[in-house]
Design an enzyme around this catalytic site. Structure first.
Site, PDB file in Angstrom:
ATOM      1  N   CYS A   2       0.955  -1.284   0.042  1.00  9.37           N
ATOM      2  CA  CYS A   2      -0.247  -0.093  -0.503  1.00  9.37           C
ATOM      3  C   CYS A   2       0.913   1.317   0.409  1.00  9.37           C
ATOM      4  CB  CYS A   2      -0.480   0.180   1.493  1.00  9.37           C
ATOM      5  SG  CYS A   2      -1.707  -1.776   1.530  1.00  9.37           S
ATOM      6  N   ARG A  27       5.008  -0.233  -6.542  1.00  8.13           N
ATOM      7  CA  ARG A  27       4.893  -1.208  -5.381  1.00  8.13           C
ATOM      8  C   ARG A  27       4.425  -2.420  -4.678  1.00  8.13           C
ATOM      9  NH1 ARG A  27       7.939   0.683  -0.422  1.00  8.13           N
ATOM     10  NH2 ARG A  27       8.570   2.274  -1.249  1.00  8.13           N
ATOM     11  N   TRP A  74      -3.505  -2.861  -1.373  1.00  7.43           N
ATOM     12  CA  TRP A  74      -2.939  -3.872  -1.517  1.00  7.43           C
ATOM     13  C   TRP A  74      -3.471  -5.073  -0.934  1.00  7.43           C
ATOM     14  CZ3 TRP A  74      -0.260  -8.087   0.554  1.00  7.43           C
ATOM     15  CH2 TRP A  74       0.359  -8.815  -0.181  1.00  7.43           C
ATOM     16  N   ASN A  99      -1.790   2.234   5.802  1.00 12.70           N
ATOM     17  CA  ASN A  99      -1.137   1.216   5.282  1.00 12.70           C
ATOM     18  C   ASN A  99      -0.477  -0.336   6.664  1.00 12.70           C
ATOM     19  OD1 ASN A  99      -0.950   2.318   3.343  1.00 12.70           O
ATOM     20  ND2 ASN A  99       1.620   3.047   3.383  1.00 12.70           N
ATOM     21  N   GLY A 100      -0.400  -0.719   6.920  1.00 10.88           N
ATOM     22  CA  GLY A 100      -0.316  -2.120   7.642  1.00 10.88           C
ATOM     23  C   GLY A 100      -1.808  -3.107   7.634  1.00 10.88           C
ATOM     24  N   GLU A 479      17.476 -18.989  -6.593  1.00 14.08           N
ATOM     25  CA  GLU A 479      16.914 -17.579  -6.803  1.00 14.08           C
ATOM     26  C   GLU A 479      16.525 -17.485  -8.193  1.00 14.08           C
ATOM     27  OE1 GLU A 479      15.985 -14.893  -5.755  1.00 14.08           O
ATOM     28  OE2 GLU A 479      16.093 -13.098  -6.944  1.00 14.08           O
ATOM     29  N   LYS A 483      12.431 -16.574  -9.418  1.00 15.86           N
ATOM     30  CA  LYS A 483      12.328 -15.041 -10.359  1.00 15.86           C
ATOM     31  C   LYS A 483      11.231 -16.043 -11.428  1.00 15.86           C
ATOM     32  CE  LYS A 483      13.539 -12.063  -8.543  1.00 15.86           C
ATOM     33  NZ  LYS A 483      14.393 -11.695  -7.827  1.00 15.86           N
ATOM     34  N   GLU A 486       7.706 -16.631  -9.638  1.00 14.54           N
ATOM     35  CA  GLU A 486       7.137 -15.139  -9.459  1.00 14.54           C
ATOM     36  C   GLU A 486       6.689 -14.065 -11.071  1.00 14.54           C
ATOM     37  OE1 GLU A 486       9.313 -12.358  -6.849  1.00 14.54           O
ATOM     38  OE2 GLU A 486      11.446 -12.131  -7.706  1.00 14.54           O
ATOM     39  N   HIS A 502      16.354 -38.370  -3.812  1.00 14.94           N
ATOM     40  CA  HIS A 502      15.549 -38.154  -2.310  1.00 14.94           C
ATOM     41  C   HIS A 502      14.486 -38.040  -2.457  1.00 14.94           C
ATOM     42  CE1 HIS A 502      19.420 -39.533  -0.625  1.00 14.94           C
ATOM     43  NE2 HIS A 502      20.174 -38.381  -0.832  1.00 14.94           N
ATOM     44  N   LYS A 601       6.286  -4.528  -3.545  1.00 10.49           N
ATOM     45  CA  LYS A 601       7.822  -3.928  -3.765  1.00 10.49           C
ATOM     46  C   LYS A 601       7.843  -3.873  -2.389  1.00 10.49           C
ATOM     47  CE  LYS A 601      11.846  -3.313  -5.291  1.00 10.49           C
ATOM     48  NZ  LYS A 601      12.785  -5.156  -6.029  1.00 10.49           N
TER      49      LYS A 601
HETATM   50  C1  F6R Z   1      11.344 -11.320  -5.255  1.00  9.14           C
HETATM   51  C2  F6R Z   1      11.134 -10.000  -4.027  1.00  9.14           C
HETATM   52  C3  F6R Z   1      11.085 -10.144  -2.909  1.00  9.14           C
HETATM   53  C4  F6R Z   1      12.005  -9.269  -1.884  1.00  9.14           C
HETATM   54  C5  F6R Z   1      11.523  -9.864  -0.022  1.00  9.14           C
HETATM   55  C6  F6R Z   1      12.220  -9.228   1.036  1.00  9.14           C
HETATM   56  O1  F6R Z   1      11.798 -10.380  -6.590  1.00  9.14           O
HETATM   57  O2  F6R Z   1      12.072  -8.520  -4.433  1.00  9.14           O
HETATM   58  O3  F6R Z   1      11.479 -11.503  -2.728  1.00  9.14           O
HETATM   59  O4  F6R Z   1      13.625 -10.197  -2.094  1.00  9.14           O
HETATM   60  O5  F6R Z   1      10.243  -9.423  -0.034  1.00  9.14           O
HETATM   61  O6  F6R Z   1      12.343  -7.616   0.427  1.00  9.14           O
HETATM   62  P1  F6R Z   1      13.876  -6.658   0.818  1.00  9.14           P
HETATM   63  O7  F6R Z   1      14.673  -6.835   0.219  1.00  9.14           O
HETATM   64  O8  F6R Z   1      12.909  -5.506   0.410  1.00  9.14           O
HETATM   65  O9  F6R Z   1      13.885  -7.168   2.423  1.00  9.14           O
END
Ligand code: F6R
Length: 606
Positions: A2, A27, A74, A99-100, A479, A483, A486, A502, A601
């Site tokens: 948000c 975000r 959000w 927000n929250g 990772e 990627k 997502e 396993h 984000k």
């Molecule tokens: C994935 C991604 C998230 C963030 C996670 C932590 O591409 O960006 O998995 O890494 O939400 O966010 P930060 O790094 O801001 O603590």
């Protein structure tokens, strides 16, 4: 997640609010709304979907105001509907954005309903505006009623409220969700991130936990959690608002992938002293702390957690100290053991991730020798609340899927490894020399883009995929899988290649692409055996391998040749082709690459 923007001015605020919301769009959100006060009237306009929808509705409604608050939501409690979008209103008089999450919303809602308040949304937020309205009867100012109300809220909030009867002031309160006040001349602003206000001011006050503030056109009064009037520093922002353009690129994510050599260069700049790390880059007390540290506990979420996992291999091998890595949401809710002389390291792009921040606050009560953060946002809560900070200089990252923030975190962690090794009298020159070659190695890896784009077509009709790696490439496989899932919505899992037999071998068939990260290191032969196990069962394999690894493309294997790179920096370099693969698969599938569905984000709720 948000976003909040607010303004109290003498000029119409519509454009300021909409522009601010647009700057926060990256975000992630699913609806938006605005409340405006003018001449004793309260106007609320809301829209599901993009801020552009809200903008059109606002124009059609032809309403204006000189005080206003705006929000991108959000969804957490209640579906994506106009009724659930903020601002929420009580008795046609107060408007509020939040927000929250208010965790005790159910009991507050029941009590307020009993007192005659009517609820029109399913949100946790609506209780806030009604409670403040109710308390307004017992207090002589909106400020006092907000101060009384926050005592009843359990959970996290960054909230902004105003009363149509007194539109010359807005009241804001922060606990667990960031808020910043932007200072203008004869006008003031509020936002959940300074980025939203860069078009109108560069002077900011960052509210601290528990602060409640009264913001008018001419003044800002701040009260701490015990109700005392306090002064907070005014910070002149150096953030670059031009960072928010896509330039020649189709998506922010692609631009950010290509920015990685520069981001790494910036992160290294002034942090190296010949073949040594300049330890002061971590903070004043870094030298003394690194000398005594015996254990490192890393805490992070998501992509940042993966960088921490890579660091465990580095710290134990090259700095000779033990290291644990844990997901913040797990760490904060269990009784963990604190090793002697243990340094707590949080890693975060945003510096505002709710679970990571809560874990830091918890750890501060647990006897760690010091806390440190590796972070990309200098003004963030994690930086302000940690003893030491290493700033990654990736620049603003707009694509929801983290790319350059991740690779610069890895650089920060390599520097940490070298710095601790150095302070313990170990030779760290080889780390520093390898790190210096990174920008060039990343440039070379980016040249693989065309071949990967072609390869990506083979993934377009796939529903599942498996990523494999060994050693420090295992977290890189994780990772890569994150990627892909997502942004392309293809189910992707990562396994340490030795774990295949396993369980996961049962999944292998021609419809399940297997992506293997295979630099030429001492684990290569082991990895090759794992690859053969997959081949024997009909799997199609995509190998990212060193030129000297002797993998050959055939009808069951596609090989992407990566230039030779020293093993210590290979995790950083092999990240690039995996990012490119996810990106091109997502583009082929036509997903919203920069704002993938359901994601945000900056994850400011737990
Ligand atoms: C994935 C991604 C998230 C963030 C996670 C932590 O591409 O960006 O998995 O890494 O939400 O966010 P930060 O790094 O801001 O603590």
């Amino acid at each position: 997640m948000c976003g909040i923007v607010g303004a109290v001015t003498e000029r119409p605020v519509n454009k300021i609010l909409i522009e601010g919301l647009k700057r926060l769009e990256y975000r992630g959100y699913d609806s938006a709304g605005v409340a405006l006060a003018q001449e004793g009237e309260l106007h609320t306009v809301k829209a599901v979907g993009k801020v552009a929808n809200l903008e059109s509705k606002l124009e059609l409604a032809a309403v204006k105001g000189t005080t206003g608050i705006a929000h991108t939501r959000w969804a957490t409690h209640g579906g994506v509907t106009e009724a659930n979008a903020h601002p929420h209103v009580s008795k046609g008089q107060l408007a509020l954005v939040h927000n929250g999450i208010i965790e005790n919303h159910s009991s507050l809602r029941e009590a307020l309903k009993g007192d005659g308040y009517e609820f029109v949304s399913e949100t946790d937020t609506e209780v806030m505006v009604h409670l403040i309205h109710q308390l307004r009867e017992q207090h002589d100012s909106l400020l006092a009623s907000v101060q009384a109300a926050v005592k009843q809220f359990e959970g996290a909030y960054g909230t902004v409220v105003f009363d149509k009867a007194n539109p010359d002031e807005i009241i804001v309160a922060r606990s667990g969700s960031p808020l910043v006040i932007g200072l203008g001349l004869g006008e003031n602003f509020i936002a959940s991130d300074q980025l939203a206000l860069l078009a109108v001011t560069r002077r900011f006050i960052f509210l601290e936990e528990g602060d409640v503030a009264r913001v008018t056109r001419e003044s800002v009064e701040i009260y701490n959690r015990t109700g005392e009037r306090v002064e907070r520093n005014i910070i002149e922002s150096t953030a670059n608002q031009d960072n928010t353009g896509k330039g020649e690129y189709r998506h922010y994510m692609l631009k950010e992938i290509y920015e990685q050599p520069m981001a790494v260069r910036n992160t290294l700049e002034d942090r190296l002293d010949g073949s040594r790390v300049a330890v002061k880059a971590f903070g004043e007390r870094a030298t003394e702390i690194f000398k005594d540290v015996k254990h490192v506990q890393i805490i992070a979420c998501g992509t940042s957690y993966h960088s921490g996992m890579v660091a465990r291999y580095w710290l134990e091998q090259f700095a000779g100290i033990s290291c644990n890595v844990e997901i913040a949401s797990e760490f904060r809710y269990r009784q963990s053991y604190v090793h002697e002389n243990s340094l707590l390291v949080t890693i975060s792009q945003s510096g505002e991730t709710a679970d990571t921040l809560a874990a830091l606050r918890l750890a501060k009560e647990q006897g760690y020798m010091a806390s440190m953060t590796i972070c990309n946002v200098a003004s963030s809560s994690l930086v302000r609340e940690s003893d030491l900070a290493f700033m990654t200089k990736a620049g603003a990252e707009i694509g929801v899927a983290s790319t350059k923030a991740f690779t610069t975190q890895l650089v920060g962690l390599l520097m940490l490894t070298a710095a601790i090794a150095q302070e313990k009298g170990l030779n760290a020159e080889h780390i520093v020399n390898a790190v210096k070659s990174l920008p060039m190695k990343l440039e070379e890896a980016l040249q693989l883009a065309n071949g990967i784009e072609t390869l990506a077509e083979e993934f377009a009709d796939k529903h599942h995929s498996l990523f494999l790696g060994r050693g420090s490439q295992y977290p890189i496989a994780m990772e890569g899988a994150l990627k892909l899932k997502e942004i392309s919505y293809i189910h992707a899992e990562a396994y340490a290649a030795g774990e295949l037999k396993h369980g996961p071998l049962a999944l292998i068939d021609a419809d399940m692409p297997i992506i293997v990260v295979a630099p030429n290191n001492e684990l290569l032969e082991k990895l090759k055996s794992n690859v053969e196990e997959v081949r024997a069962r009909g799997g199609i394999i995509y190998v990212f391998a060193d030129k000297a690894s002797h993998f050959e493309s055939d009808n069951t294997m596609r090989v992407v040749r990566v230039n030779h790179v020293e093993d210590i920096i290979a995790p950083v370099v092999y990240t690039i082709p995996l990012q490119l693969l996810s990106y091109y698969v997502a583009v082929i599938k036509g997903t919203d690459v920069d704002q993938p569905r359901n994601l945000a984000k900056s994850v400011t709720v737990e």
